[in-house]
Every structure is written in C-alpha cells, then in structure tokens.
Design an enzyme around this catalytic site. Sequence first.
Site, PDB file in Angstrom:
ATOM      1  N   GLU A 145      -8.196  11.528  13.208  1.00  0.00           N
ATOM      2  CA  GLU A 145      -7.234  10.452  13.492  1.00  0.00           C
ATOM      3  C   GLU A 145      -6.303  10.781  14.643  1.00  0.00           C
ATOM      4  O   GLU A 145      -5.483  11.702  14.565  1.00  0.00           O
ATOM      5  CB  GLU A 145      -6.413  10.136  12.240  1.00  0.00           C
ATOM      6  CG  GLU A 145      -5.488   8.953  12.432  1.00  0.00           C
ATOM      7  CD  GLU A 145      -4.889   8.442  11.126  1.00  0.00           C
ATOM      8  OE1 GLU A 145      -4.093   7.489  11.201  1.00  0.00           O
ATOM      9  OE2 GLU A 145      -5.234   8.973  10.062  1.00  0.00           O
ATOM     10  N   LYS A 151       0.855  -1.184   0.000  1.00  0.00           N
ATOM     11  CA  LYS A 151       0.000   0.000   0.000  1.00  0.00           C
ATOM     12  C   LYS A 151       0.887   1.228   0.000  1.00  0.00           C
ATOM     13  O   LYS A 151       1.972   1.232   0.590  1.00  0.00           O
ATOM     14  CB  LYS A 151      -0.900   0.013   1.244  1.00  0.00           C
ATOM     15  CG  LYS A 151      -1.708   1.285   1.444  1.00  0.00           C
ATOM     16  CD  LYS A 151      -2.476   1.262   2.760  1.00  0.00           C
ATOM     17  CE  LYS A 151      -3.187   2.586   3.006  1.00  0.00           C
ATOM     18  NZ  LYS A 151      -3.957   2.592   4.275  1.00  0.00           N
TER      19      LYS A 151
END
Length: 469
Positions: free
Chosen positions: A272, A222
């Site tokens: 986050e 990723k």
Amino acid sequence: MTKQTSVSLNASHAWPDDPAPAAPARLVSVSTRVNPIRPEQFLRRAKGAERFFWREADAAQTLAGMGIAAEIFAWGQSRFADVETQTRALFANAILDEPAPAPALMGGFAFRDDFVPDNTWAAFHPAHFVLPHLQLTEGAGGETWLTLNALAAPDEPIRELRGSLKQALVARAAWLMAHDEADAAAIPENAQTEITYPMSLASWTVMLHEAIRRIQNGELKKVVLARMCELRGKQPLDVDRAMAFLNDHYAGCYRFLFEPRPGHAFLGATPELLARVNGRELRTMALAGSQKRGRTAEEDAALERDFLSNAKELHEHALVADMLRERLEPHVRELDMPDAPETLKLSNIMHLHTPVQAELNEASGVLPMVALLHPTPALGGSPRETALEFIRENEPITRGWYAAPIGVLHAGADGALDGAFAVAIRSAVAQHERAWLYAGCGVVGQSIPQNEWAETALKFKPMLNAFGN
C-alpha cells in the site's frame, strides 16, 4: 502537554527527553558512482550499526543506509509539520555533489500522535527520521551511487572537510566491494520459532461484535481492527534473512527496514502506497478488500471473479476510494481515478485496488499529503475520528509504527520536500530473539468475526514465512 521537537546533529544515541537547541551545522555530502553493490550485501556489511532500507514496488529506486549523520524527532499533533520544518533546516545551504542522487532521510511516524513507546517499541518515536552517514542509491537501470553525509561545524573549513570525506568514501566503497559473496551463502536459515497469539478468538469475536453493533447503529461506517502474533527464538532472529525473503517473494511491494538502534528493527513488505510526490505529481491508491489466492490458475480466476462482485468487499473498498476523492479534490487540478477497482495480486493474497494519479495545485511536497491522508479508512475507519476513538477504547495492542506512514524524504528540484511513503502493514518489529507481527482487517456491517480472524491469519503469513515459519 505536547513535547517540542528536536534535531540531533550527530550519531549520538542520547534520547531527546531534554532537547537542546540545534547546532548551527551545515550538511556536506560527497558522492561517487560505483560498480553495482547489492543492497542486501550493503545491509549485511552494516550489521551491528544503525541500518535503513527502502525499495520501491516498481524498483524505480532502492535506498540503503548505515550509521547516523543526523536525526529528526517530533511529537504531538504537529509532528508532520515539525518534521518538515526541521528537514528544511537540515537541507538549507547544504553542499552537495552534482550530478548525484540527493541525500535522503529515511523514517516514519507512529500510527497515533499520542504514541508512547513501550517495551516492544522502545527504540521508536511518534516521528523519527535519520539521514544515514553512508547512503547507497540504486536506480531502476542498476546505476549505483554511494554518498557520505556529514555535518560541518560552523568554523570547519569546507574544502578540507570535503577532501577528507572523499577519501573516506573511496575507502568505504573498497570495503563494500571486498565483501566475499560466499558469506551470503553462509547465513543460516532462520530457525523455527515459538509462535503465540496474545488475543484469543473469543476476545476477538467480542471486539468485532461491538464494532458491528456500532456500525449497524449508524455510529460508524467502518473500523479497522488489528491483532498481534509474537515470535520467540532460541537465538537472535535473522533480520537479514527475513529481508532477503521479502525481497525475493514480494517484489511488487514496498520493502523497508528501519533499525535506529542495533537489534531493534521494524521491517516489512507492504503493497500500500500512501503518497508519492515529485513536484506537482502525486500518486496514491485505495487498497481495501482481501481474498486468498487460488491453488491453481483456474481456482484463482474463479476467486477473482467472485471477489470483484462481492458486495461486502466492494463496500469496504468504496469507503476508502470515496474518502481519497473527497480529501484530494480541494488540493489538485486534475484527478485520475478509475470508477471501479481492479485486483492487486500478491503471492498469497489479492486486494481490491484503485490507483490514483493527480496534479497538485502547488508543489508543496509529500508531507502535507501524508498528513492529509493518514490514516485512511483502509487502516483507521470511517468516520475517521469516531473510528480512531473506537480503536483506542477497544484494541488491546499498541500499534506503534504498524499501519503508519514509512518512507523517504529528499529535497526536490523546486525546493519542496519530495519523497514517497507507504503504509506499514505486513510488518514486524524485532528485538534480538523476539518479534511482534501485526495484521488487521476492515470491519463493516456485514463482517463475520471468524472470517475476519482468518483474513488476519492470511496477512500474518508474509512475515511468518520471512522469519522461517
């Protein structure tokens, strides 16, 4: 060659290119409990000075600051450890009022340790923390404190300095409380701005196809890629109005403002959390995978069901969750981490979310955890170094502080440096009439460039709307 760190123990705006040895000054803080002062009001009164703001997603604590009592800078691969060393030195032998909230440093780090400020990020460093001269602390129950921080020269009589600071603090509190609330209503709306996107969809597609090719070849699992949106106004953009919008519409996010030079501000509302440490208690999260919200409750529920069973999104999320588990396990006694993600819903988007709680092996403070976790695969990729190299080679923007740790530091009861850091996404850096917004997405083997382009467009929305677009 790696630069050395330096501490500026006053409110000077001098750049630390030729750092001098730190002065042997001593931190003195005086505090008083005051009637509630809204942090937004505090920031408006501080306009034209250095300003700082931090609000927890659960509203457990809000901090705001104006002016500079001390600054800490660091460069290079050792920047996390160097900030910790300097902060410990700053807090050593400090004279504080008790009981009262501890003085807090506000600041953050650039995404990369070799970051070199460009025009967009002219006022920012690879690591930069500020102890505000005047600090507002608001607890979850509405209890409000004002703290005045100063550095005493080695030969300065502490008793006399504390008396002078107490008098100044009373005057500052009266100045803040005298604010006419009608001024808030008089703040004009942010005028609509010219919006441009420096990267074309065609260039974005080429970059993502190369990333997907390397993932399919096994070089990467990723990689997170970002693009920029630029705003231009005919008058200075109203950062206060933007912060008020973020506070009103993104109460479930960590909201922040770091303005180390008046007119140069980094602000945002991020969902986050990177790390919050209090003694041995650690909180963090895996946040990866995105889906738009539905226009009705029924549509939203249907989108959520599809989201929770989407193989591509679950794979992207699992890479982050697995990394967290792998990195944390050697450092914790207990790890509470659900096996399957839930959804975290914001006003315009939902994310896959795995909350994490742990008991650390030792109370070593928050900065070692920040160094351990940054950047997570949610903002860098996997494997970490391969993904970061791909970003350096292919991403045409300078990330600056985007997607990097931002938060607060204070001395914990056990002597460690506790605090909380979020990941600075859904953010913008503003300079007078201009602002640069950033948005990224996780690229995996099943990614479709057009879909990822649309996802980043969705992620621009909070800051676009905050600036009146």
